[in-house]
Write an enzyme that holds these catalytic residues in place. Structure first.
Site, short mmCIF file in Angstrom:
data_model
loop_
_atom_site.label_atom_id
_atom_site.label_comp_id
_atom_site.label_asym_id
_atom_site.label_seq_id
_atom_site.Cartn_x
_atom_site.Cartn_y
_atom_site.Cartn_z
N GLU A 227 0.86 -1.18 0.00
CA GLU A 227 0.00 0.00 0.00
C GLU A 227 0.90 1.23 0.00
O GLU A 227 1.71 1.41 0.91
CB GLU A 227 -0.89 0.02 1.24
CG GLU A 227 -1.97 -1.04 1.24
CD GLU A 227 -2.81 -0.98 2.50
OE1 GLU A 227 -2.84 0.09 3.16
OE2 GLU A 227 -3.43 -1.99 2.84
N ASP B 90 -5.75 8.39 10.22
CA ASP B 90 -4.39 7.99 10.58
C ASP B 90 -3.94 8.54 11.92
O ASP B 90 -4.30 9.64 12.32
CB ASP B 90 -3.42 8.45 9.48
CG ASP B 90 -3.69 7.76 8.16
OD1 ASP B 90 -3.83 6.53 8.17
OD2 ASP B 90 -3.78 8.44 7.12
#
Length: 258
Positions: free
Chosen positions: A47, A58
Site C-alpha cells: 500500500e 491515521d
C-alpha cells in the site's frame, strides 16, 4: 487478471503480508527503491500512501510521515512519475491509499488512467462515501480494471458488510478497531470476537486485517482470521528510523517473531 485477484487466487494455501508506507518519506526520491526492496524481501502486496494534509483515519506516526513527505515535495503527479519508472520491475500488486480530496483535484478518470499507466492495481479511499463509489468511482475504475478496496470496522453492521461484499472485488480491508491507525501489543477479547463474527459470515471476498499489527501476537491473530495482515505504522516508524527499507524490514521481521 488484476494482480490483486491473481494474488489471492494463487495464495490460498498461505497467509499474505502487505505493508504500507507513505510515498516521499523518509526521502522524496526513495519511493521506487522502497517498493523494489519490499518485493525482493518477500512482501506480497504494497500500500503506497498518498500524503495529505488532513489524514483523518491515521494516527500520529502516519500523520507525521505525510507531513514530512509533503515538506519533501511529494505530490500525486510526482508519485505517478516515480511509479512509472519502476513499473516494469515490479510484479506484486500496488494499492494506492489516499483521501478523496487530492484524487478529485487530480480528476477521477485521469487518476484511474494514471494508475494503469503506473502499474497500480487498486486503491483505498477511506473517506469515499459508498454511494459516490457506486455512482461515480466504480464505473470508471471498472473501465480501467482497477479494484476499489472498502474498509469495515467492528461497528459496521452485517447488512452493510454483505452489501460491501456484494458490490466490491479484490479484497475487504478489515480494520481491527474503530480507532485511528497505530501499533498495538495485542488484540483484546472484543476484537477477537469481531474477527470470529466476520469469519462466520463466509464472505465472498478475501479479507486482510490491518491497524495495530506490530508483533507476533497481533500478526498471528490477523493471519488466523483472514487471508493475511497489513502493517502500516510499525513499518513506517522503522523505515523513518533506519532510513532504508532493507534495515527497516530486518527490524520488522525480528519484531514479528517476538
Amino acid at each position: 487478471m488484476n494482480k490483486i485477484n491473481k494474488l489471492f487466487a494463487e495464495s490460498k494455501d498461505r497467509k499474505l503480508l502487505s505493508l504500507y508506507f507513505c510515498a516521499g518519506c523518509p526521502t522524496l526520491e526513495g519511493t521506487g527503491e522502497v517498493i523494489k526492496t519490499m518485493e525482493r524481501r518477500g512482501i506480497d502486496m504494497i500500500e503506497v500512501g498518498i500524503p495529505f494534509s488532513d489524514p483523518l483515519a491515521d494516527g500520529p506516526v502516519i500523520q507525521s510521515a505525510a507531513t514530512q513527505a509533503l515538506k519533501n515535495g511529494m505530490s500525486l503527479r510526482k508519485l505517478f512519475a516515480q511509479l512509472r519508472e519502476i513499473k516494469d520491475e515490479v510484479s506484486i500488486p500496488l494499492v494506492l491509499m489516499g483521501y478523496l480530496n487530492p484524487i478529485l483535484h487530480y480528476g477521477i478518470e485521469a487518476f484511474c488512467q494514471s494508475c494503469v499507466e503506473s502499474g497500480v492495481s487498486g486503491m483505498i479511499i477511506p473517506d469515499l462515501p459508498f454511494k459516490d463509489y457506486q455512482d461515480t468511482v466504480k464505473p470508471i475504475a471498472d473501465k480501467y480494471g482497477l479494484r476499489i478496496i472498502m474498509l469495515i470496522t467492528p461497528e459496521t453492521d452485517e447488512e452493510r458488510i454483505r452489501f460491501i461484499d456484494d458490490n466490491t472485488d479484490g479484497f475487504i480491508y478489515m480494520v481491527s478497531s474503530a480507532a485511528i491507525t497505530g501499533a498495538q501489543k495485542n488484540f483484546d477479547d472484543s476484537k477477537q470476537e469481531y474477527f470470529r463474527r466476520i469469519n462466520a459470515m463466509n464472505l465472498r471476498n478475501p479479507r486482510m486485517i490491518g491497524f495495530g499489527i506490530s508483533n507476533k501476537q497481533t500478526l498471528e491473530a490477523a493471519q488466523q482470521n483472514a487471508a493475511g495482515a497489513i502493517i502500516g505504522s510499525k513499518f513506517v516508524t522503522l523505515l523513518n528510523e533506519a532510513g532504508n527499507a532493507d534495515e527497516a524490514l530486518d527490524r520488522l521481521f525480528e519484531a514479528l517473531e517476538n
